[in-house]
Design an enzyme around this catalytic site. Structure first.
Site, PDB file in Angstrom:
ATOM      1  N   SER A 133       0.829  -1.192   0.000  1.00 51.99           N
ATOM      2  CA  SER A 133       0.000   0.000   0.000  1.00 51.99           C
ATOM      3  C   SER A 133       0.875   1.259   0.000  1.00 51.99           C
ATOM      4  CB  SER A 133      -0.973  -0.044   1.188  1.00 51.99           C
ATOM      5  OG  SER A 133      -2.001   0.901   1.039  1.00 51.99           O
ATOM      6  N   HIS A 169      -4.677  -1.662  -4.019  1.00 45.74           N
ATOM      7  CA  HIS A 169      -6.039  -2.069  -3.617  1.00 45.74           C
ATOM      8  C   HIS A 169      -7.024  -1.827  -4.763  1.00 45.74           C
ATOM      9  CE1 HIS A 169      -4.145  -2.332   0.228  1.00 45.74           C
ATOM     10  NE2 HIS A 169      -4.032  -1.022   0.368  1.00 45.74           N
TER      11      HIS A 169
END
Length: 244
Positions: A133, A169
């Site tokens: 991330s 994501h």
């Protein structure tokens, strides 16, 4: 023992729910360690800057590393660096693993401590740079982030070791894909490389050499390019990593 070329593993994964603790190292993290070419027990520098260096999470990561067969060497920057020589600490490791959280805060704190320059030297020296991330976006020119608030916004001043945008994501947060497309179409981000949850991208130097995944099913990686003022998305084949 350094990797044989500058290597980055940029992911939307890496840890999984633990069996004997809260965390276990997943196949993507194991793959980063494998790519380092470490002789014997690998040493992994753990950077939790994006989450404010939460000690409980660091402790779980250290325990998970022990069970996985490598040593986790945390580097905290809150409230001050946890080691006397940050450069020596990072360069003594085989892998740097960066956790998720606020990529904007991460970049500001790293730059305040000169860690951005240290990480570039480590990358050039063959230390594998990896993360999830925020720990993926940081290696690129930028990407999409919720660092400023719930509404996703662009960040365009990341470290730039990789000359692309990054989308993380991609399949699990509905706003990520359309924002990446808008930013690439507008030229705010360059060609963007994106990952569904459980997928990682492996770079040698600045060249994308493989997309890998630690999950079954349809999880994939993507390249989004600007063509005639619009975004065009290409789905990449991914290789399923063996179970860790």
């Amino acid at each position: 023992m350094p990797a044989d070329a500058p290597t980055i593993v940029a992911t939307s994964g890496g840890w999984r729910r633990g069996v004997r603790g809260l965390l276990d190292a997943g196949p993507l993290l194991h793959h980063a360690v494998e790519l380092s070419g470490a002789a014997g027990r690998a040493r992994v520098c753990h950077l939790g800057t994006a989450g404010g260096d939460q000690r409980w999470f660091t402790a779980e990561a250290v325990d998970a590393g022990q069970r996985a067969g490598f040593d986790v060497a945390p580097l905290h920057l809150f409230p001050m660096p946890s080691v006397d020589d940050v450069s020596e600490h990072v360069l003594s490791c085989d892998v740097v693993w960066v956790e998720g959280g606020s990529v904007v805060n991460l970049l500001a704190v790293w730059r305040a401590h000169g860690l951005d320059a240290v990480l570039r030297r480590a990358w050039e020296a063959g230390v594998v740079l990896a993360g999830v991330s925020a720990g993926s976006i940081c290696w690129f020119r930028g990407g999409t982030t919720d660092s400023f608030g719930p509404e996703l916004r662009p960040v365009t001043d990341a470290l730039g070791l990789l000359p692309y945008g990054n989308g993380v994501h991609y399949d699990s947060e509905a706003g990520r894909r359309p924002l990446v497309h808008r930013l690439v179409a507008a030229g705010t981000l360059p060609e963007a490389h994106c990952t569904d949850d459980g997928v990682g991208l492996v770079y040698r130097g600045t060249r994308l050499v493989e997309a890998v995944r630690e999950v079954d099913g349809a999880a994939a990686a993507y390249v989004v390019r600007r063509e005639d003022g619009r975004a065009v998305e290409e789905r990449l084949p991914t290789r399923r990593l063996p179970l860790a």
